[in-house]
Write a protein that holds these residues in place. Structure first.
Motif, PDB file in Angstrom:
ATOM      1  N   UNK A  87       0.835  -1.208   0.000  1.00  0.00           N
ATOM      2  CA  UNK A  87       0.000   0.000   0.000  1.00  0.00           C
ATOM      3  C   UNK A  87       0.871   1.260   0.000  1.00  0.00           C
ATOM      4  N   UNK A  88       2.009   1.187   0.647  1.00  0.00           N
ATOM      5  CA  UNK A  88       2.885   2.355   0.753  1.00  0.00           C
ATOM      6  C   UNK A  88       3.474   2.762  -0.591  1.00  0.00           C
ATOM      7  N   UNK A  89       3.388   1.891  -1.579  1.00  0.00           N
ATOM      8  CA  UNK A  89       3.974   2.191  -2.881  1.00  0.00           C
ATOM      9  C   UNK A  89       2.954   2.699  -3.899  1.00  0.00           C
ATOM     10  N   UNK A  90       1.703   2.820  -3.497  1.00  0.00           N
ATOM     11  CA  UNK A  90       0.672   3.311  -4.425  1.00  0.00           C
ATOM     12  C   UNK A  90       0.837   4.824  -4.616  1.00  0.00           C
ATOM     13  N   UNK A  91       0.474   5.332  -5.783  1.00  0.00           N
ATOM     14  CA  UNK A  91       0.625   6.775  -6.054  1.00  0.00           C
ATOM     15  C   UNK A  91      -0.172   7.653  -5.083  1.00  0.00           C
ATOM     16  N   UNK A  92      -1.374   7.191  -4.733  1.00  0.00           N
ATOM     17  CA  UNK A  92      -2.198   7.978  -3.811  1.00  0.00           C
ATOM     18  C   UNK A  92      -1.511   8.110  -2.449  1.00  0.00           C
ATOM     19  N   UNK A  93      -0.987   7.009  -1.959  1.00  0.00           N
ATOM     20  CA  UNK A  93      -0.318   7.011  -0.666  1.00  0.00           C
ATOM     21  C   UNK A  93       0.931   7.885  -0.702  1.00  0.00           C
ATOM     22  N   UNK A 114       1.535  10.393  -2.654  1.00  0.00           N
ATOM     23  CA  UNK A 114       1.138  11.810  -2.738  1.00  0.00           C
ATOM     24  C   UNK A 114       0.709  12.342  -1.370  1.00  0.00           C
ATOM     25  N   UNK A 115      -0.049  11.528  -0.636  1.00  0.00           N
ATOM     26  CA  UNK A 115      -0.468  11.954   0.705  1.00  0.00           C
ATOM     27  C   UNK A 115       0.727  12.093   1.642  1.00  0.00           C
ATOM     28  N   UNK A 116       1.720  11.207   1.510  1.00  0.00           N
ATOM     29  CA  UNK A 116       2.938  11.324   2.330  1.00  0.00           C
ATOM     30  C   UNK A 116       3.687  12.609   2.025  1.00  0.00           C
ATOM     31  N   UNK A 117       3.795  12.952   0.722  1.00  0.00           N
ATOM     32  CA  UNK A 117       4.461  14.194   0.345  1.00  0.00           C
ATOM     33  C   UNK A 117       3.714  15.397   0.915  1.00  0.00           C
ATOM     34  N   UNK A 118       2.394  15.325   0.841  1.00  0.00           N
ATOM     35  CA  UNK A 118       1.589  16.417   1.386  1.00  0.00           C
ATOM     36  C   UNK A 118       1.772  16.527   2.891  1.00  0.00           C
TER      37      UNK A 118
END
Length: 168
Positions: free
Chosen positions: A108-114, A116-120
């Motif tokens: 899950x940590x490698x999904x684009x959505x995740x 992007x949320x980490x960067x945010x």
């Protein structure tokens, strides 16, 4: 003037000029114009009064709402600082959970959505740190505190979304 007289002679005899007194005609025209002016002035006066009352009502409403907004926001500021240690502790636990989950190489940590949320989340952390420095430098300005609260609330939302993604 001669052209006008010529044109009048060409007209039909349905409007004979000799039957009317020119002074009476001009007086009738003046009376009609004056009546229109009075009616127009009457409507313009009442329209101006209505517009000024509307503007006054809007200004009074805005000023009353502004006073209420400031008192509510001040309450929010004090409540948020009173509850801050508990909120920060829960939020730091959630962030630690996110970090531990990603260290364990969950897919899950490698999904684009995740990602992007980490960067945010990282960006929000940096913004909060900058605001803390500004508050230390300039004092507890109301605008700075409101901005910090908005960013902290957004950070909480992002953290909650990340935890939900990990749990799901």
């Amino acid at each position: 003037m001669d052209k006008i007289k010529e044109k009048l002679k060409k007209l039909d005899n349905s409007f004979p000029l000799q039957q009317y007194n020119h002074d009476q005609l001009w007086n009738a025209i003046d009376n009609k114009i004056n009546k229109r002016r009075k009616v127009r002035q009457f409507y313009l006066t009442y329209a101006a009064v209505a517009a000024s009352l509307l503007i006054l009502a809007i200004v009074l409403t805005k000023s009353m709402n502004t006073d209420m907004t400031y008192s509510q926001s001040e309450d929010m500021v004090f409540h948020s600082y009173e509850e801050a240690p508990e909120v920060e502790e829960a939020e730091s636990e959630a962030i630690e959970f996110i970090k531990r989950s990603c260290v364990a190489n969950l897919p899950v940590c490698k999904t684009p959505e995740f990602k992007e949320l980490r960067k945010e989340l990282d960006l929000l952390d940096k913004e909060i740190n900058q605001l803390n420095e500004m508050i230390n430098q300039y004092g507890e300005d109301e605008l700075l505190i409101k901005s910090k609260i908005k960013i902290e609330n957004h950070k909480s939302d992002v953290t909650r979304k990340l935890v939900q993604i990990l749990i799901a």
